[in-house]
Design a protein around this motif. Structure first.
Motif, PDB file in Angstrom:
ATOM      1  N   ARG A  27      -2.594  -4.118  11.033  1.00 37.91           N
ATOM      2  CA  ARG A  27      -3.655  -4.753   9.812  1.00 37.91           C
ATOM      3  C   ARG A  27      -2.944  -4.873   8.651  1.00 37.91           C
ATOM      4  N   GLN A  28      -2.610  -5.923   8.101  1.00 33.42           N
ATOM      5  CA  GLN A  28      -2.017  -6.179   6.735  1.00 33.42           C
ATOM      6  C   GLN A  28      -2.901  -6.546   5.838  1.00 33.42           C
ATOM      7  N   HIS A  29      -2.841  -5.949   4.953  1.00 35.03           N
ATOM      8  CA  HIS A  29      -3.719  -5.683   3.785  1.00 35.03           C
ATOM      9  C   HIS A  29      -3.392  -6.583   2.545  1.00 35.03           C
ATOM     10  N   GLY A  30      -4.388  -7.365   2.095  1.00 37.00           N
ATOM     11  CA  GLY A  30      -4.023  -7.915   0.756  1.00 37.00           C
ATOM     12  C   GLY A  30      -3.995  -7.052  -0.409  1.00 37.00           C
ATOM     13  N   GLY A  31      -5.140  -6.415  -0.427  1.00 41.31           N
ATOM     14  CA  GLY A  31      -5.216  -5.554  -1.580  1.00 41.31           C
ATOM     15  C   GLY A  31      -4.360  -4.076  -1.248  1.00 41.31           C
ATOM     16  N   VAL A  32      -3.663  -3.726  -2.489  1.00 40.41           N
ATOM     17  CA  VAL A  32      -2.667  -2.675  -2.292  1.00 40.41           C
ATOM     18  C   VAL A  32      -3.564  -1.400  -2.777  1.00 40.41           C
ATOM     19  N   HIS A  33      -3.934  -0.671  -1.828  1.00 39.81           N
ATOM     20  CA  HIS A  33      -4.820   0.591  -2.049  1.00 39.81           C
ATOM     21  C   HIS A  33      -3.940   1.731  -2.055  1.00 39.81           C
ATOM     22  N   ILE A  34      -3.388   2.451  -3.010  1.00 41.19           N
ATOM     23  CA  ILE A  34      -2.213   3.439  -3.116  1.00 41.19           C
ATOM     24  C   ILE A  34      -2.929   4.778  -3.082  1.00 41.19           C
ATOM     25  N   GLY A  35      -2.626   5.470  -2.103  1.00 38.50           N
ATOM     26  CA  GLY A  35      -2.949   6.820  -1.833  1.00 38.50           C
ATOM     27  C   GLY A  35      -2.171   7.824  -2.780  1.00 38.50           C
ATOM     28  N   ILE A  36      -2.943   8.873  -3.395  1.00 40.58           N
ATOM     29  CA  ILE A  36      -1.961   9.759  -4.378  1.00 40.58           C
ATOM     30  C   ILE A  36      -2.062  10.863  -3.925  1.00 40.58           C
ATOM     31  N   ALA A  37      -1.246  11.395  -2.970  1.00 42.32           N
ATOM     32  CA  ALA A  37      -1.291  12.848  -2.248  1.00 42.32           C
ATOM     33  C   ALA A  37      -1.407  13.887  -3.581  1.00 42.32           C
ATOM     34  N   ALA A  38      -2.400  14.806  -3.582  1.00 39.59           N
ATOM     35  CA  ALA A  38      -2.801  15.634  -4.914  1.00 39.59           C
ATOM     36  C   ALA A  38      -2.907  17.005  -4.064  1.00 39.59           C
ATOM     37  N   GLN A  39      -2.325  18.066  -4.711  1.00 40.72           N
ATOM     38  CA  GLN A  39      -2.751  19.324  -4.130  1.00 40.72           C
ATOM     39  C   GLN A  39      -3.720  19.866  -4.932  1.00 40.72           C
ATOM     40  N   THR A  40      -4.850  20.345  -4.450  1.00 38.19           N
ATOM     41  CA  THR A  40      -6.025  20.955  -5.038  1.00 38.19           C
ATOM     42  C   THR A  40      -6.175  22.567  -4.525  1.00 38.19           C
ATOM     43  N   PRO A  41      -7.119  23.280  -5.409  1.00 38.55           N
ATOM     44  CA  PRO A  41      -7.396  24.558  -4.811  1.00 38.55           C
ATOM     45  C   PRO A  41      -7.526  24.574  -3.347  1.00 38.55           C
ATOM     46  N   ASN A  42      -8.222  23.599  -2.669  1.00 39.78           N
ATOM     47  CA  ASN A  42      -8.694  23.708  -1.404  1.00 39.78           C
ATOM     48  C   ASN A  42      -7.727  23.098  -0.343  1.00 39.78           C
ATOM     49  N   GLY A  43      -6.615  22.744  -0.937  1.00 38.46           N
ATOM     50  CA  GLY A  43      -5.433  22.027  -0.034  1.00 38.46           C
ATOM     51  C   GLY A  43      -5.162  20.571  -0.429  1.00 38.46           C
ATOM     52  N   LEU A  44      -4.422  19.934   0.368  1.00 44.24           N
ATOM     53  CA  LEU A  44      -3.989  18.572   0.172  1.00 44.24           C
ATOM     54  C   LEU A  44      -4.744  17.661   0.161  1.00 44.24           C
ATOM     55  N   MET A  45      -5.095  16.700  -0.620  1.00 47.28           N
ATOM     56  CA  MET A  45      -6.151  15.437  -0.546  1.00 47.28           C
ATOM     57  C   MET A  45      -5.423  14.382  -0.938  1.00 47.28           C
ATOM     58  N   VAL A  46      -5.837  13.050  -0.718  1.00 50.67           N
ATOM     59  CA  VAL A  46      -5.238  11.911  -0.952  1.00 50.67           C
ATOM     60  C   VAL A  46      -6.467  10.987  -1.592  1.00 50.67           C
ATOM     61  N   PRO A  47      -6.730  11.155  -2.877  1.00 50.21           N
ATOM     62  CA  PRO A  47      -7.566  10.224  -3.583  1.00 50.21           C
ATOM     63  C   PRO A  47      -6.835   8.863  -3.645  1.00 50.21           C
ATOM     64  N   VAL A  48      -7.632   7.749  -3.605  1.00 49.63           N
ATOM     65  CA  VAL A  48      -7.135   6.350  -3.307  1.00 49.63           C
ATOM     66  C   VAL A  48      -7.473   5.629  -4.531  1.00 49.63           C
ATOM     67  N   VAL A  49      -6.192   5.046  -5.291  1.00 47.33           N
ATOM     68  CA  VAL A  49      -6.262   4.105  -6.307  1.00 47.33           C
ATOM     69  C   VAL A  49      -6.830   2.454  -5.713  1.00 47.33           C
TER      70      VAL A  49
END
Length: 445
Positions: free
Chosen positions: A302-324
């Protein structure tokens, strides 16, 4: 008084179950209306469950780490009024009366037997006395170990070679170990008693070399379980290829410093990541097949037109990937602001499920801890991830002399099932060119 059952609500569209990650109210606690009583997790989003009524908790529907189905009982409250439980309906935690009676009988049976053996001690009193003496001596040995003092100067403790070797390996001075064997001989049991009583803490040389045989079981629950499942899926399904190249970011760092100096009030401070995000958008416009999701079960990319970039971030609870989302429609400052907002929400545990899902390509960066080279794990089911390593000032040859330059490596991984090595190299080389000549990032194609 009545009883009110709170069931696990629908915490997201299409979600059938959720993992219980935290209880915020104990059994017996009085809770107010809208007070949060538990937290559950689905995918990577944590959802707080409030109480719709005021009451006293009399039952909880699971332990931390259990997965509960949507609609299953979560908490039972004792409330003023009728509640929502029909009269006569049994509480889930209520044990069956028959089981309680059996437990009472089981406890009562052992109490009836001791009276039948009251006369036996008279026939072997001496044996019992000897046994008690041995037990007392052993107890005394353990008790005296902590306060034991070295034997007299020159007095050699009696012990077998095996006991001496074991004591030497543990760094224990045998003069401090009380012996319970003949003529004060030290046995293995005496050493065990000494170890268990912390007696060797009195011995200076061996105080810091004591064996630690403790084992601690840590349940894998909540976000850590989700991370483990994600990594397992990536390892089992993806055939990765990692491509590493050095990037000279001297000009980029000069530009970043100038932009931060002149930034308007309210704008976030720029890091290198917004520049990388904009460079990725330009590179993806030339290689759109890298901005994709590979559904290997359906056999569809599934090739997307929109570029949705996940930013891997270390948090107190562990690794999370919020998406721009839609980075292609954001300028440098907008990318920085959205990334800062999402990172803060993730660290505070307030990021929504939508903000933590839907990425089409990911950036991972450990900042100053980034090392020289990494092998990033692809955020399944994406097909590419770009890893940023630490920046260093190193001498580089410019054709006539060595000059100090700010350099860093990009370590990027690709799903080799759908991305060829050549395409991976072209993508990283394009990022390198854009970052080394940052003015090109701002030129419209």
């Amino acid at each position: 008084m009545g009883e009110h059952v709170i069931k696990l609500p629908d915490v997201g569209e299409g979600v059938a179950e959720a993992e219980l990650v935290e209880w915020l109210a104990e059994i017996g606690a009085n809770v107010r209306e809208d007070e949060v009583i538990a937290s559950v997790m689905t995918d990577k989003a944590t959802v707080e469950i409030p109480s719709p009524v005021e009451g006293k908790i009399i039952w909880r529907g699971g332990e931390i780490g259990e997965v509960l189905a949507v609609g299953s009982p979560l908490v039972r409250l004792e409330v003023d009024g009728a509640g929502n439980v029909k009269p006569g309906e049994a509480a889930p935690a209520e044990a069956k009366p028959e089981k309680k009676k059996e437990e009472k009988k089981a406890k009562a049976k052992p109490a009836e037997k001791p009276a039948q053996k009251t006369e036996k001690p008279k026939t072997n009193g001496s044996a019992n006395g000897a046994a008690n003496s041995v037990a007392a001596a052993s107890t005394a040995s353990v008790a005296s170990a902590k306060s034991a003092v070295p034997r007299a100067e020159g007095e050699k403790p009696l012990a077998s070679p095996a006991v001496r070797k074991r004591a030497a390996d543990a760094g224990v001075d045998l003069r401090r170990v009380p012996g319970t064997g003949p003529a004060g001989r030290i046995t293995h049991e005496d050493l065990d008693a000494f170890f268990n009583s912390d007696g060797q803490t009195a011995s200076a040389p061996g105080a810091g070399l004591r064996r630690n045989t403790s084992v601690k079981d840590i349940p894998v629950i909540g976000l850590r379980r989700k991370i483990a499942e994600k990594m397992e899926a990536a390892n089992n399904r993806i055939v990765p290829i990692t491509y590493v190249d050095e990037v000279d970011v001297t000009a980029l760092e000069d530009l970043r410093a100038e932009l931060n100096k002149s930034r308007k009030e309210g704008r976030p401070k720029l890091t290198i990541l917004p520049f990388l995000m904009r460079a990725m958008v330009k590179a993806i416009s030339e290689q759109p097949h890298l901005n994709a999701i590979y559904d290997d079960e359906a056999g569809v990319i599934r090739q997307h037109g929109g570029v949705h970039i996940g930013i891997a971030a270390q948090t107190p609870n562990g690794l999370m990937v919020p998406v721009v989302r839609h980075a292609e429609a954001r300028d440098l400052w907008d990318c920085a602001a959205e990334m800062a907002r999402l990172s803060e929400a993730a660290k505070d545990g307030k990021a929504s499920r939508d903000e933590l899902s839907g990425s089409t390509i990911t950036i991972t960066s450990l900042g100053a801890m980034g090392g020289i080279v990494t092998t990033p794990v692809i955020n399944h089911p994406e097909v590419a991830i770009v890893g940023v390593n630490k920046m260093q000032t190193l001498p580089r040859w410019n054709g006539t002399e060595f000059m100090p330059r700010k350099v860093m490596n990009l370590s990027s991984s690709f799903d080799h099932r759908v991305i060829d090595g050549w395409d991976a190299a072209v993508f990283v080389q394009r990022l390198k060119a854009l970052l080394e000549t940052p003015a090109m990032i701002f030129i419209e194609s």
